[in-house]
Each structure stands twice: as structure tokens, then as C-alpha cells.
Design a protein around this motif. Structure first.
Motif, PDB file in Angstrom:
ATOM      1  N   CYS A 192       0.827  -1.216   0.000  1.00  0.00           N
ATOM      2  CA  CYS A 192       0.000   0.000   0.000  1.00  0.00           C
ATOM      3  C   CYS A 192       0.860   1.264   0.000  1.00  0.00           C
ATOM      4  CB  CYS A 192      -0.979  -0.002   1.175  1.00  0.00           C
ATOM      5  SG  CYS A 192      -0.179  -0.034   2.775  1.00  0.00           S
ATOM      6  N   ASP A 193       2.048   1.200   0.650  1.00  0.00           N
ATOM      7  CA  ASP A 193       2.930   2.375   0.686  1.00  0.00           C
ATOM      8  C   ASP A 193       3.616   2.599  -0.657  1.00  0.00           C
ATOM      9  OD1 ASP A 193       2.269   2.845   3.269  1.00  0.00           O
ATOM     10  OD2 ASP A 193       4.104   2.018   4.157  1.00  0.00           O
ATOM     11  N   VAL A 194       3.743   1.519  -1.437  1.00  0.00           N
ATOM     12  CA  VAL A 194       4.389   1.625  -2.745  1.00  0.00           C
ATOM     13  C   VAL A 194       3.364   2.018  -3.805  1.00  0.00           C
ATOM     14  CG1 VAL A 194       5.628   0.323  -4.540  1.00  0.00           C
ATOM     15  CG2 VAL A 194       6.135  -0.090  -2.124  1.00  0.00           C
ATOM     16  N   LYS A 197       0.070   3.155  -3.480  1.00  0.00           N
ATOM     17  CA  LYS A 197      -0.693   4.372  -3.162  1.00  0.00           C
ATOM     18  C   LYS A 197      -1.974   4.456  -3.999  1.00  0.00           C
ATOM     19  CE  LYS A 197       3.781   6.655  -2.642  1.00  0.00           C
ATOM     20  NZ  LYS A 197       4.621   5.905  -3.577  1.00  0.00           N
ATOM     21  N   ALA A 198      -2.772   3.421  -3.919  1.00  0.00           N
ATOM     22  CA  ALA A 198      -3.982   3.362  -4.746  1.00  0.00           C
ATOM     23  C   ALA A 198      -5.225   3.749  -3.953  1.00  0.00           C
ATOM     24  CB  ALA A 198      -4.147   1.954  -5.305  1.00  0.00           C
ATOM     25  N   ILE A 247      -1.731   7.515  -6.792  1.00  0.00           N
ATOM     26  CA  ILE A 247      -1.183   8.875  -6.697  1.00  0.00           C
ATOM     27  C   ILE A 247       0.319   8.768  -6.917  1.00  0.00           C
ATOM     28  CG2 ILE A 247      -0.905  10.890  -5.211  1.00  0.00           C
ATOM     29  CD1 ILE A 247      -3.731  10.647  -4.707  1.00  0.00           C
TER      30      ILE A 247
END
Lengths: 129, 465
Positions: free
Chosen positions: B60-62, B64-65, B92
Motif C-alpha cells: 500500500c505504501d508503494v 498508493k492506490a 497517486i
């Protein structure tokens, strides 16, 4: 100073635009205290900015954020420190210690040179806490 | 034997990498702890995250959807065993841009049938979204580009303006983006799901404009064979954008005043009044206040529409936006034409920075579009600009060569500042405004670039006429 941190499962919410939950902290003399928790998921950008203004939030710590939402928050007088990832406790400690600009808290792919929003925001926020 | 096996495994890994890196779709895999285990080249390009930074980090940190926090597709697949195909989401990117992608997911199973993670493939569809936006004119706040402080002040009040239902008057020269602002206000407002109807009041004769605005009933005039709803009816519960409102006749001004005051109107030939639940956004490139003084525009209508007034700044007064706008139009035309232009030559930028843009942003857009037609490389050169700019080529070449014959950025900057100072009679404050930079920045540049000012400069000029 009143700081809002978008959280999801005890971590910083990855995308602030879609964040469902925000915890508001009052930080005085480097000690954080939870002021309020609120749900912000269904609200539009305008409604979110209005709600944060009503809660007197001075600063938002968040993960990724769209340029559009970032501009609206700045226009609403709220400082933004975006592209932050990690556990909420670590982040909160870093905010109090004024070490939030450390590279270890940056989201992958977000160097200071690359993330325009963060670069502006860090410049703007220098020496504010 | 064991070494032989591990050698085979390594060769297999290497060939898998080659295959993954040769495809155009982004691919990443995760383990059961949602940590990235592989990340191909297309994934790097689409997300802007280097593989070295992505591996081992929470997906999720990579990624960023938009669905990471609520409704993660990979999570759904791993939990339910159901793959997801072609789901449209946005991510993003590192510069804050929303990038639309199509994703598909599947789980990874070991030979014994145990699920060990998941794989997600994704495709950049931002070009499709750009074209869709072009067709639907679905513009938002993010489509207005400016870092000018006066424009920023307008941005700051845009959300409040959008949230209200008050009438808005947008004043600005032709090409400053009046309709773009009107659409952005509509798309930010609670009326965004209802229609946005635009009409150019100057484009139609008076009688036709009246029937267009209010509609007519069958038999109202020859050839009116059936009822026709007007723009007010079409824009019901939405927004009506009246462009060039300064050009409507006095008679129509009276009718419009009644609609704005009473919120009711009668279609031509009708005896029944209709309620108008419409938000009005009016725009003009004229100074309505002057028209009121000259008795060309009714003062009561002016005060009725002048509830919230936005004054858009012409491009010549916000030249700091020119590089940003050039970048935006390059990206825009790359999407439309499929070309891969990356930038403009410094000489092009300096020429455009010196131009006054009577046609404002629209003129700049047309210049870049013209350059796109002629440009077949990755950089727009002076020869790709319209003829009137190409004529300036020799002048500009001379002027960039002034300092020691070097075409360095510093030399160009120095010459641009000298030219601007000359044009503004060496008055540094006026020059700073002309260049769109702060006066202290100009002072600093004068010092660092070693620009010699004449003893009789802009300040002494005002004292010694």
C-alpha cells in the motif's frame, strides 16, 4: 498545535484522499494528547477541509495526497506534511521530536527532490513545531 | 546435485525477470505479509517508484492506490480465491498526480496448493481518461494551473464559492479560462451531478437567444411545431453559464433580471410561469461597470449578477505560469497525439516569456499545438513555433550570444533580465513585476549575474523628469 493524522490499522493511511479515519492530537510542550477521532471517508474534499477547519487542525500528517486536495488544504490554511508512512506511534514521536523530515518516514519513491508537495510543505513547516 | 538445482533455479529467476521486464503492463507480487517481492520495469515507470525502494515494503505504501485502505483487490483475491479483472482505480504518483489504471489480480499458489501471496498486473489508462475528459469537458479545480498569488487567492475561495448557490460573475480577457473556472465551480458544487449548460450570448441574435434561453411552446411562432425546452429548463437543478453577458440587448436584460429576481420565467407563447432552480454563472471580457456607466448595461441586472465577482488575471501579468502551462500543454498534446515531446528549447521559453499573449492561455495552447504538428523530435525548437515567432529567431540568437558567445543558462538569464530592465527604463520594481518574480529575487540576480545598472536608473528617472 493541533495535528491531524490519517490512520488505518495503526499505520498512516496510504492515500489521504480516500482516508476513512483521522485522529486529532493536541501537541503541547512535545507531549501529544488525543483530542478527537473522526470519520471522514464519505465527505467530499470541500467537506473534509471544512471539517478540519472546524476542528481547528493546524497541520495534517498523511501519506500520498493528490495535488488537488493538497492545494485545497493549503488554501484552507492547513499545513500539510505528506508522503509519510509508518506506524502512528513512531510518526507521532517524530512529530514531537521534530524529526518527521527524516528519510526513513518517506514513502517509497518519494525523495525530497521528487515529491513536489512534500518539498514545498517541509520548507513551509520548518521550525513550526 | 544440489548446486545444479540451485543453478537451474537462478536461471529460471533470471529468465522470469527478463520476461516480466519486457512486458508493457506493470506487475508486482506480494507475500502473505503484503510485502512486495517482485516489481517489474513497467511497474517502476507507471508508479514512479524504483524497484530497489519497492522490494520488501508494504504494497500500500508503494502502490498508493485509491482502494488500498478500503477494498484492496489483492486482499479480496487472496481471501476469497476469486481473481479480479480490469478494475478501474487511480494511484497517486510522487508528484501528486492522480493516474488512472486498470488492475487485475490473482493469487500465487505453491506446488502443494498452499497460497503464498498474490500478483497484481496493471495498465496505465491515463491517456484514455485524458481523452474522456476532453470529450466530456469534465474539468475540476486541478485543471486550473497557476502559482500566481492573485490566482492563488481565487483558488482559496473557490470551494466556498462552489458550495454556495450565489450568482457568480467572471471577468477576464478572452482566453483567460472563464469557462474552465465556471466548469470547475460547477464540478465542485453540490449541483455537479446535474447538467452544466453553457451558452454564448454574443453568438446568437436577440430573438433567437430569447427562445434558446427560455424555450417556446408549439404555435408560439411560425415553424414552432412542438414545444422546445430552453436552456433554463435544460439546466434545471444544475448550472447555466452565460458567456459574453455584456453583449445582450436591453430587452433581454429585463427578462433575465426577472428570472434572477423572481426565479420564474415564461417560455415564448406560454401563459404559465415555470420555476427556475438554476445557478447562474455569467462571464464577460468587458468591464460591466463601465458599460453600466455608459447606460449600455442595466445597473439593476449588474448588481443582481455581481454577487461574487472573480477577476481573472491575463497571462502577461502572471508570466511565472508560462513554464507550468507549457509543461501542462506538452503533457496534454502528448496524450492526444501519441507523441513523446519532453520539453521546449531554452530559446523557445525565452521567446514565449517575452511575448505579451493578447490571446492569453488559449493563445499559448494554440502555439504549443502548432509546434506539436511540426515537431518530430523530443524538444520544441524556435522553428516549430508559428511564423511570427520564427521571425524573431535571428534577434533571439543575437541576444543569447551577447555574453562571451556562450549559450549558457546563466548568460541567457542575464540577457533576459537586461532586456527586461531596458524595456522598463531600468526600474527594478516594474521589471520584477514584468518578469513575474519578486523584487528581492531580481536584486539578488542582478548582483549574482554582475549586471551593471546605469547611474540614471528607474528610480532617479522619477525624481529627475
Amino acid at each position: 498545535m493541533i495535528v491531524g493524522i490519517a490512520t488505518a490499522q495503526n499505520r498512516i493511511s496510504p492515500v489521504f484522499d480516500c482516508a476513512g479515519h483521522i485522529t486529532i492530537y493536541r501537541i503541547e510542550n512535545g507531549i501529544p494528547q488525543i483530542k478527537q477521532e473522526c470519520d471522514i471517508q464519505t465527505a467530499s474534499y470541500i467537506a473534509k477541509v471544512t471539517a478540519l477547519n472546524k476542528l481547528c487542525v493546524d497541520k495534517i500528517i498523511c501519506g500520498a495526497i493528490s495535488r488537488e486536495f493538497h492545494s485545497m488544504l493549503i488554501a484552507g490554511g492547513i499545513e500539510v506534511t505528506p508522503w509519510i508512512s509508518g506506524n502512528v506511534e513512531d510518526i507521532l514521536r517524530a512529530v514531537c521530536d521534530n524529526t518527521i523530515a527524516d528519510k526513513r518516514f518517506l514513502m517509497p519513491g518519494c525523495s525530497r527532490n521528487r515529491c513536489r508537495c512534500r518539498r514545498q510543505s517541509l520548507k513551509h513547516n520548518k521550525n513550526t513545531i | 546435485m544440489k548446486n545444479n538445482f540451485s543453478g537451474k533455479a537462478q536461471r529460471l529467476d533470471a529468465s522470469t525477470d527478463i520476461i516480466l521486464n519486457s512486458i508493457n503492463d506493470g506487475v508486482f507480487t506480494v507475500d502473505k505479509d503484503w510485502k512486495i517481492t517482485s516489481f517489474n520495469r513497467a511497474a517502476e515507470q507507471i508508479t514512479g517508484v524504483p524497484r530497489t525502494e519497492a522490494i520488501g515494503k508494504p504494497c500500500c505504501d508503494v502502490f498508493k492506490a485509491s482502494i488500498c485502505e478500503n477494498g484492496c483487490a489483492l486482499h479480496h483475491t487472496i481471501i476469497t480465491g476469486q481473481p479480479i479483472k480490469n478494475k478501474r482505480i487511480y494511484i497517486i504518483t510522487a508528484d501528486g498526480t492522480k493516474k488512472w489504471i486498470d488492475i487485475s489480480t490473482a493469487f500465487l499458489r505453491e506446488a502443494d496448493g498452499q497460497i503464498v501471496g498474490g500478483v497484481e498486473t496493471f495498465r496505465d489508462i491515463s491517456q484514455v481518461e485524458e481523452l474522456k475528459k476532453e470529450l466530456q469537458a469534465n474539468y475540476t479545480f486541478s485543471d486550473i494551473i497557476s502559482k500566481n498569488h492573485k490566482m492563488r487567492r481565487i483558488f482559496a475561495i473557490m470551494p466556498e464559492i462552489a458550495n454556495s448557490s450565489s450568482t457568480v460573475l467572471i471577468e477576464g480577457e478572452s482566453g483567460t479560462g472563464k469557462e474552465l473556472f465556471a466548469r470547475a465551480i460547477h464540478n465542485l458544487s453540490p449541483r455537479k451531478k446535474k447538467p452544466f449548460i453553457a451558452i454564448n450570448c454574443a453568438a446568437l441574435p436577440d430573438t433567437l437567444l430569447e427562445s434558446e434561453l427560455f424555450g417556446y411552446k408549439a404555435g408560439a411562432f411560425t415553424d414552432a411545431k412542438k414545444d422546445k425546452p430552453g436552456r433554463f429548463a435544460q439546466a434545471n437543478r444544475g448550472t447555466l453559464f452565460l458567456d459574453e453577458i455584456g453583449d445582450i440587448s436591453q430587452a433581454l436584460q429585463v427578462r433575465l433580471l426577472r428570472v434572477l429576481q423572481e426565479k420564474i420565467y415564461e417560455p415564448l407563447g406560454s401563459v404559465e410561469s415555470q420555476h427556475a432552480d438554476v445557478r447562474i454563472i455569467a462571464a464577460t471580457n468587458k468591464n460591466l461597470h463601465d458599460l453600466v456607466k455608459k447606460n449600455i448595461f442595466r445597473s439593476d441586472l449588474f448588481y443582481r449578477i455581481n454577487v461574487i465577482r472573480l477577476q481573472l488575471i491575463p497571462l502577461r501579468e502572471r508570466k511565472e505560469d508560462i513554464p507550468l502551462l507549457i509543461d501542462h500543454f506538452i503533457h496534454h498534446f502528448n496524450s492526444i497525439t501519441g507523441k513523446a515531446v519532453t520539453n521546449v528549447a531554452p530559446s523557445v521559453l525565452s521567446t514565449l516569456m517575452h511575448y505579451d499573449f493578447p490571446g492569453n492561455v488559449r493563445e499559448l495552447e494554440n502555439i504549443i499545438e502548432h509546434a506539436f504538428v511540426l515537431c518530430s523530435s523530443d524538444t520544441i525548437l524556435l522553428k516549430h513555433l508559428p511564423a511570427e515567432f520564427a521571425l524573431q529567431e535571428s534577434d533571439t540568437t543575437d541576444y543569447t550570444a551577447i555574453s562571451d558567445g556562450k549559450h549558457t543558462f546563466k548568460a541567457m538569464e542575464k540577457n533576459i533580465i537586461i532586456e527586461a530592465l531596458k524595456k522598463n527604463h531600468w526600474n527594478r520594481c516594474t521589471t520584477a513585476k514584468y518578469l513575474g518574480i519578486h523584487k528581492s529575487t531580481l536584486f539578488r540576480k542582478i548582483k549574482s549575474l554582475n549586471i551593471h545598472l546605469p547611474s540614471n536608473d528607474g528610480r532617479s528617472k522619477t525624481n529627475n523628469p
